[in-house]
Write a protein that holds these residues in place. Structure first.
Motif, PDB file in Angstrom:
ATOM      1  N   GLU A 155       0.814  -1.214   0.000  1.00  0.00           N
ATOM      2  CA  GLU A 155       0.000   0.000   0.000  1.00  0.00           C
ATOM      3  C   GLU A 155       0.851   1.269   0.000  1.00  0.00           C
ATOM      4  O   GLU A 155       0.398   2.313   0.460  1.00  0.00           O
ATOM      5  N   VAL A 156       2.056   1.200  -0.516  1.00  0.00           N
ATOM      6  CA  VAL A 156       2.936   2.364  -0.470  1.00  0.00           C
ATOM      7  C   VAL A 156       2.301   3.559  -1.166  1.00  0.00           C
ATOM      8  O   VAL A 156       2.280   4.677  -0.627  1.00  0.00           O
ATOM      9  N   THR A 157       1.769   3.358  -2.359  1.00  0.00           N
ATOM     10  CA  THR A 157       1.176   4.474  -3.100  1.00  0.00           C
ATOM     11  C   THR A 157       0.015   5.079  -2.335  1.00  0.00           C
ATOM     12  O   THR A 157      -0.115   6.307  -2.212  1.00  0.00           O
ATOM     13  N   GLU A 158      -0.877   4.218  -1.798  1.00  0.00           N
ATOM     14  CA  GLU A 158      -2.029   4.709  -1.040  1.00  0.00           C
ATOM     15  C   GLU A 158      -1.578   5.392   0.248  1.00  0.00           C
ATOM     16  O   GLU A 158      -2.148   6.414   0.658  1.00  0.00           O
ATOM     17  N   ARG A 159      -0.557   4.825   0.895  1.00  0.00           N
ATOM     18  CA  ARG A 159      -0.018   5.414   2.131  1.00  0.00           C
ATOM     19  C   ARG A 159       0.534   6.818   1.859  1.00  0.00           C
ATOM     20  O   ARG A 159       0.316   7.750   2.636  1.00  0.00           O
ATOM     21  N   VAL A 160       1.244   6.981   0.758  1.00  0.00           N
ATOM     22  CA  VAL A 160       1.799   8.283   0.402  1.00  0.00           C
ATOM     23  C   VAL A 160       0.687   9.272   0.079  1.00  0.00           C
ATOM     24  O   VAL A 160       0.726  10.442   0.484  1.00  0.00           O
ATOM     25  N   GLU A 161      -0.333   8.821  -0.643  1.00  0.00           N
ATOM     26  CA  GLU A 161      -1.407   9.733  -1.047  1.00  0.00           C
ATOM     27  C   GLU A 161      -2.191  10.243   0.155  1.00  0.00           C
ATOM     28  O   GLU A 161      -2.528  11.435   0.220  1.00  0.00           O
ATOM     29  N   VAL A 162      -2.470   9.392   1.140  1.00  0.00           N
ATOM     30  CA  VAL A 162      -3.199   9.874   2.313  1.00  0.00           C
ATOM     31  C   VAL A 162      -2.324  10.826   3.121  1.00  0.00           C
ATOM     32  O   VAL A 162      -2.827  11.802   3.709  1.00  0.00           O
ATOM     33  N   HIS A 163      -1.021  10.599   3.140  1.00  0.00           N
ATOM     34  CA  HIS A 163      -0.105  11.556   3.777  1.00  0.00           C
ATOM     35  C   HIS A 163      -0.180  12.906   3.078  1.00  0.00           C
ATOM     36  O   HIS A 163      -0.246  13.964   3.728  1.00  0.00           O
ATOM     37  N   ARG A 164      -0.157  12.907   1.755  1.00  0.00           N
ATOM     38  CA  ARG A 164      -0.204  14.148   0.997  1.00  0.00           C
ATOM     39  C   ARG A 164      -1.498  14.908   1.272  1.00  0.00           C
ATOM     40  O   ARG A 164      -1.507  16.137   1.384  1.00  0.00           O
ATOM     41  N   ARG A 165      -2.605  14.197   1.390  1.00  0.00           N
ATOM     42  CA  ARG A 165      -3.879  14.863   1.682  1.00  0.00           C
ATOM     43  C   ARG A 165      -3.900  15.420   3.096  1.00  0.00           C
ATOM     44  O   ARG A 165      -4.354  16.544   3.325  1.00  0.00           O
ATOM     45  N   CYS A 166      -3.420  14.626   4.062  1.00  0.00           N
ATOM     46  CA  CYS A 166      -3.444  15.072   5.461  1.00  0.00           C
ATOM     47  C   CYS A 166      -2.571  16.301   5.675  1.00  0.00           C
ATOM     48  O   CYS A 166      -2.913  17.182   6.468  1.00  0.00           O
ATOM     49  N   TRP A 167      -1.425  16.359   4.985  1.00  0.00           N
ATOM     50  CA  TRP A 167      -0.466  17.428   5.208  1.00  0.00           C
ATOM     51  C   TRP A 167      -0.426  18.413   4.046  1.00  0.00           C
ATOM     52  O   TRP A 167       0.584  19.090   3.845  1.00  0.00           O
ATOM     53  N   LEU A 218      -8.069   4.778   2.545  1.00  0.00           N
ATOM     54  CA  LEU A 218      -7.345   5.217   3.726  1.00  0.00           C
ATOM     55  C   LEU A 218      -7.708   6.660   4.040  1.00  0.00           C
ATOM     56  O   LEU A 218      -7.747   7.507   3.150  1.00  0.00           O
ATOM     57  N   ALA A 219      -7.977   6.915   5.310  1.00  0.00           N
ATOM     58  CA  ALA A 219      -8.458   8.245   5.705  1.00  0.00           C
ATOM     59  C   ALA A 219      -7.490   9.002   6.610  1.00  0.00           C
ATOM     60  O   ALA A 219      -7.581  10.214   6.734  1.00  0.00           O
ATOM     61  N   ALA A 220      -6.569   8.304   7.270  1.00  0.00           N
ATOM     62  CA  ALA A 220      -5.643   8.949   8.197  1.00  0.00           C
ATOM     63  C   ALA A 220      -4.482   8.005   8.432  1.00  0.00           C
ATOM     64  O   ALA A 220      -4.522   6.835   8.028  1.00  0.00           O
ATOM     65  N   LEU A 221      -3.442   8.500   9.094  1.00  0.00           N
ATOM     66  CA  LEU A 221      -2.256   7.685   9.314  1.00  0.00           C
ATOM     67  C   LEU A 221      -1.535   8.104  10.570  1.00  0.00           C
ATOM     68  O   LEU A 221      -1.757   9.182  11.110  1.00  0.00           O
TER      69      LEU A 221
END
Length: 226
Positions: A155-167, A218-221
């Motif tokens: 889930e690296v791509t999805e993990r990065v994308e939710v980070h980009r949205r959160c920050w 994914l909504a948060a991390l």
């Protein structure tokens, strides 16, 4: 930053860790991968063997501007060693703004002795707590339709994308009640940066958590740095 330099910094910060200091091993690894969006420093300094302190310095583009420096000096360093380190920074950048924690009063006092004064901003709030008693967290339940789990290796791509949205910078400004101009750039976090962040041994996959919505998105991390 090469592997040896990063290992020395991680060892330095890990050995000297106090809640009052600005750095912990997680944000050292984070900064080395440029996960914070900063460019590589123009110059880095180090003191002691084993390492007892270090500084990164970004030089100004013109003589009218100030340099900036991020400084870590181990708690308990003698006053003369603090002064020598600060003088070495000043020798490289006579006009410089230095990032330090106000809680490390010995460093703040050493800077004041060298003629520094506190800036009005920007600032950073560091929050911490003891893990000895977490019973008060039971009142905070996961909202219906969401679940907390470890991030999956694929889930690296999805993990990065939710980070980009959160920050996203505009989102952060809104949360801080700062004006949003519309000219804000999006988050600079990327798959390459994430792979660099999780490379050092301080990364723990069991602490890299995500909130999954009912539809599987994914909504948060929560970062997985020890």
């Amino acid at each position: 930053m090469n592997t040896a330099d990063l290992s020395a910094r991680l060892g330095c910060v890990g050995r000297t860790r106090t809640p009052q200091q600005r750095l912990h091993v997680g944000n050292v690894a984070w900064a080395s991968a440029h996960g914070d969006g900063r460019t590589a420093p123009d110059l880095s300094l180090g003191w002691g063997d084993p390492l007892r302190g270090f500084a990164d310095i970004w030089l100004p583009e013109s003589a009218a501007e100030q340099a900036t420096a991020a400084l870590h000096l181990a708690p308990g360093m003698p006053t003369h060693q603090l002064a020598n380190a600060i003088n070495e920074v000043l020798g490289v950048a006579p006009r410089v703004t230095v990032e330090v924690s106000l809680q490390q009063t010995e460093i703040v006092n050493a800077l004041v002795d060298q003629g520094f004064r506190q800036s009005d901003g920007p600032w950073f709030a560091q929050l911490w707590r003891s893990p000895d008693d977490l019973t008060d967290l039971r009142a905070y339940r996961v909202p219906d339709g969401y679940s907390i789990r470890r991030v999956h290796p694929d889930e690296v791509t999805e993990r990065v994308e939710v980070h980009r949205r959160c920050w996203d910078p505009a989102r952060i400004k809104q949360m801080l009640n700062l004006p949003v101009t519309g000219d804000e750039r999006g988050s600079s976090y990327s798959v390459d940066k994430h792979l660099a962040v999780i490379g050092p041994p301080v990364y723990r996959a069991d602490l890299d958590l995500v909130a999954e919505a009912a539809d599987g998105s994914l909504a948060a991390l929560r970062s997985g740095m020890a």
